[in-house]
Design a protein around this motif. Structure first.
Motif, PDB file in Angstrom:
ATOM      1  N   PHE A  36      23.362  26.493  26.104  1.00 25.30           N
ATOM      2  CA  PHE A  36      24.234  27.082  26.638  1.00 25.30           C
ATOM      3  C   PHE A  36      24.896  28.270  25.695  1.00 25.30           C
ATOM      4  O   PHE A  36      24.920  28.067  24.489  1.00 25.30           O
ATOM      5  N   LYS A  37      25.072  29.476  26.226  1.00 22.82           N
ATOM      6  CA  LYS A  37      25.749  30.300  25.482  1.00 22.82           C
ATOM      7  C   LYS A  37      26.917  30.725  26.058  1.00 22.82           C
ATOM      8  O   LYS A  37      27.032  30.779  27.365  1.00 22.82           O
ATOM      9  N   VAL A  38      28.014  30.640  25.330  1.00 20.35           N
ATOM     10  CA  VAL A  38      29.454  30.720  25.489  1.00 20.35           C
ATOM     11  C   VAL A  38      30.021  31.901  25.187  1.00 20.35           C
ATOM     12  O   VAL A  38      29.854  32.464  24.020  1.00 20.35           O
ATOM     13  N   LYS A  39      30.771  32.837  25.887  1.00 15.89           N
ATOM     14  CA  LYS A  39      31.219  34.130  25.664  1.00 15.89           C
ATOM     15  C   LYS A  39      32.596  34.441  26.408  1.00 15.89           C
ATOM     16  O   LYS A  39      32.840  34.244  27.507  1.00 15.89           O
ATOM     17  N   HIS A  40      33.386  34.681  25.599  1.00 21.15           N
ATOM     18  CA  HIS A  40      34.814  35.067  26.150  1.00 21.15           C
ATOM     19  C   HIS A  40      34.884  36.402  26.736  1.00 21.15           C
ATOM     20  O   HIS A  40      34.290  37.301  25.845  1.00 21.15           O
ATOM     21  N   VAL A  41      35.247  36.600  27.894  1.00 22.09           N
ATOM     22  CA  VAL A  41      35.449  38.182  28.228  1.00 22.09           C
ATOM     23  C   VAL A  41      36.603  38.323  29.004  1.00 22.09           C
ATOM     24  O   VAL A  41      37.439  37.606  29.228  1.00 22.09           O
ATOM     25  N   GLU A  42      36.777  39.778  29.008  1.00 19.17           N
ATOM     26  CA  GLU A  42      38.174  40.309  29.670  1.00 19.17           C
ATOM     27  C   GLU A  42      37.529  41.242  30.860  1.00 19.17           C
ATOM     28  O   GLU A  42      36.620  42.025  30.497  1.00 19.17           O
ATOM     29  N   ARG A  43      38.234  41.073  31.890  1.00 18.06           N
ATOM     30  CA  ARG A  43      38.062  41.997  33.060  1.00 18.06           C
ATOM     31  C   ARG A  43      39.249  42.508  33.613  1.00 18.06           C
ATOM     32  O   ARG A  43      40.253  41.996  33.436  1.00 18.06           O
ATOM     33  N   GLN A  44      39.198  43.669  34.272  1.00 17.47           N
ATOM     34  CA  GLN A  44      40.088  44.156  34.945  1.00 17.47           C
ATOM     35  C   GLN A  44      39.983  43.851  36.359  1.00 17.47           C
ATOM     36  O   GLN A  44      39.074  43.867  37.351  1.00 17.47           O
ATOM     37  N   LYS A  45      41.101  43.226  36.871  1.00 17.73           N
ATOM     38  CA  LYS A  45      41.361  42.598  38.380  1.00 17.73           C
ATOM     39  C   LYS A  45      42.645  43.266  38.856  1.00 17.73           C
ATOM     40  O   LYS A  45      43.586  42.777  38.376  1.00 17.73           O
ATOM     41  N   ASP A  46      42.655  44.075  39.728  1.00 14.77           N
ATOM     42  CA  ASP A  46      43.969  44.593  40.354  1.00 14.77           C
ATOM     43  C   ASP A  46      44.756  45.017  39.421  1.00 14.77           C
ATOM     44  O   ASP A  46      46.101  45.023  39.468  1.00 14.77           O
ATOM     45  N   GLY A  47      44.085  45.837  38.366  1.00 10.57           N
ATOM     46  CA  GLY A  47      44.968  46.596  37.468  1.00 10.57           C
ATOM     47  C   GLY A  47      45.551  45.602  36.074  1.00 10.57           C
ATOM     48  O   GLY A  47      46.094  46.331  35.394  1.00 10.57           O
ATOM     49  N   GLN A  48      45.172  44.521  36.269  1.00 13.96           N
ATOM     50  CA  GLN A  48      45.592  43.552  35.214  1.00 13.96           C
ATOM     51  C   GLN A  48      44.111  43.023  34.553  1.00 13.96           C
ATOM     52  O   GLN A  48      43.308  43.056  34.944  1.00 13.96           O
ATOM     53  N   THR A  49      44.500  42.732  33.127  1.00 18.42           N
ATOM     54  CA  THR A  49      43.354  42.284  32.480  1.00 18.42           C
ATOM     55  C   THR A  49      43.197  40.822  32.460  1.00 18.42           C
ATOM     56  O   THR A  49      44.406  40.160  32.333  1.00 18.42           O
ATOM     57  N   VAL A  50      42.231  40.302  33.005  1.00 13.46           N
ATOM     58  CA  VAL A  50      42.096  38.577  32.950  1.00 13.46           C
ATOM     59  C   VAL A  50      41.223  38.127  32.116  1.00 13.46           C
ATOM     60  O   VAL A  50      39.978  38.819  32.014  1.00 13.46           O
ATOM     61  N   LYS A  51      41.449  37.222  31.447  1.00 12.74           N
ATOM     62  CA  LYS A  51      40.414  36.739  30.165  1.00 12.74           C
ATOM     63  C   LYS A  51      39.906  35.518  30.848  1.00 12.74           C
ATOM     64  O   LYS A  51      40.335  34.616  31.864  1.00 12.74           O
ATOM     65  N   LYS A  53      35.749  33.010  30.663  1.00 11.12           N
ATOM     66  CA  LYS A  53      34.619  32.529  29.577  1.00 11.12           C
ATOM     67  C   LYS A  53      33.594  32.746  30.614  1.00 11.12           C
ATOM     68  O   LYS A  53      33.669  32.403  31.831  1.00 11.12           O
ATOM     69  N   LYS A  54      32.230  33.097  29.953  1.00 16.40           N
ATOM     70  CA  LYS A  54      31.055  33.007  30.674  1.00 16.40           C
ATOM     71  C   LYS A  54      30.182  32.278  30.043  1.00 16.40           C
ATOM     72  O   LYS A  54      30.099  32.382  28.580  1.00 16.40           O
ATOM     73  N   VAL A  55      29.440  31.452  30.748  1.00 14.86           N
ATOM     74  CA  VAL A  55      28.613  30.513  30.109  1.00 14.86           C
ATOM     75  C   VAL A  55      27.380  30.626  30.926  1.00 14.86           C
ATOM     76  O   VAL A  55      27.308  30.690  32.177  1.00 14.86           O
TER      77      VAL A  55
END
Length: 81
Positions: A36-51, A53-55
Motif C-alpha cells: 500500500f502506498k499512502v500519500k497526503h494530497v491537497e485539492r481545490q474544490k469549490d475554491g477551497q483547499t481540501v486535504k 489521503k490517496k492510497v
C-alpha cells in the motif's frame, strides 16, 4: 463456517483500514497481500483547499509452483529434454 471466516476477514480489513488511516506518507508492506502506498494530497474544490489521503495498492505476486519454483525457464527446459 462461512460466517466465521467472513468475520475474521472483516476484522482483518478493519484493522488494515485503521493502520492506513493513521499512516504517514510512504509504503506499507503487508506480507502475502501486497504493498500500500499512502500519500497526503491537497485539492481545490469549490475554491477551497481540501486535504485528503490517496492510497494505492499493488497486489503481491503469487509464488510459482512446480518447475518455475525450482529454477524457472532453465529447469522447465531441462524437464522437457
Amino acid at each position: 463456517t462461512d460466517e466465521k471466516a467472513a468475520k475474521i476477514v472483516a476484522a482483518a480489513f478493519s484493522q488494515l483500514n485503521k493502520q492506513l488511516t493513521e499512516a504517514p506518507d510512504g509504503k506499507i508492506i503487508v506480507r502475502s497481500l501486497g504493498i500500500f502506498k499512502v500519500k497526503h494530497v491537497e485539492r481545490q474544490k469549490d475554491g477551497q483547499t481540501v486535504k485528503g489521503k490517496k492510497v494505492s495498492f499493488r497486489a503481491s505476486k503469487l509464488k510459482a509452483k512446480g518447475a518455475k519454483a525450482k529454477g524457472g525457464k532453465k529447469a522447465k527446459a531441462q524437464e522437457a529434454n
